[in-house]
Design a protein around this motif. Sequence first.
Motif: not given
Length: 198
Positions: A105, A108, A137-138, A141-142, A144-145
């Motif tokens: 996580l 990434r 999941l990673a 998250g990436w 969206v970031y």
Amino acid sequence: MLDQVMPLICSPWLYLIVFVAVTIDGFIPVVPSETVVIGLGAVSAVGSPNLLALVAAAVAGGVAGDRVSYLLGRKAGARLRKGRMAKAVAKAEQALLRYGAVAILVGRFLPNGRTATAMMSGSVSLPMGRFRTFSLLASMGWAVYAIGLGRLGGETFDGSPLLGTAFGLAIGTALAGVCALVERRLAAVRRRKLVTVG
């Protein structure tokens, strides 16, 4: 310039390009997929591309690229510990052994961290099901970031996607710099503790 790029930005082919760029960046970390995704996030402030489709393409590319890196790591084994990425691979192996899947996580979001942790996961035979879950999941998250950074830049510099992209990249670079400083400080504290104990 935006007028010439707009037909591609409005095309469904854009999502395939994003998917391919993010996938390739997973095992050949020279493709600037983060720049592409942040830039498209900035441009999305004017309406196109579709945010959900962009997130889906980035996530799917992230998972596909991670899978390729994992399989390459499984085949490469000890050879990964030599060459250009040796330092990143050593850090990734240490993090995987110490923190397990959480390293996937965090990796990434670090330069070359995604490739190194995915390859090392394959090299140390992390179970594929577990790796796939954390890779998904990673990647989410990436995506969206990165899109969020671009969107923030696009909203801040309304009407100038290039400035919005530059702003989003500057924020991302600053955050990466802060993380690198924190990592160095923590490593220095650990070394001092080892010297004190030893």
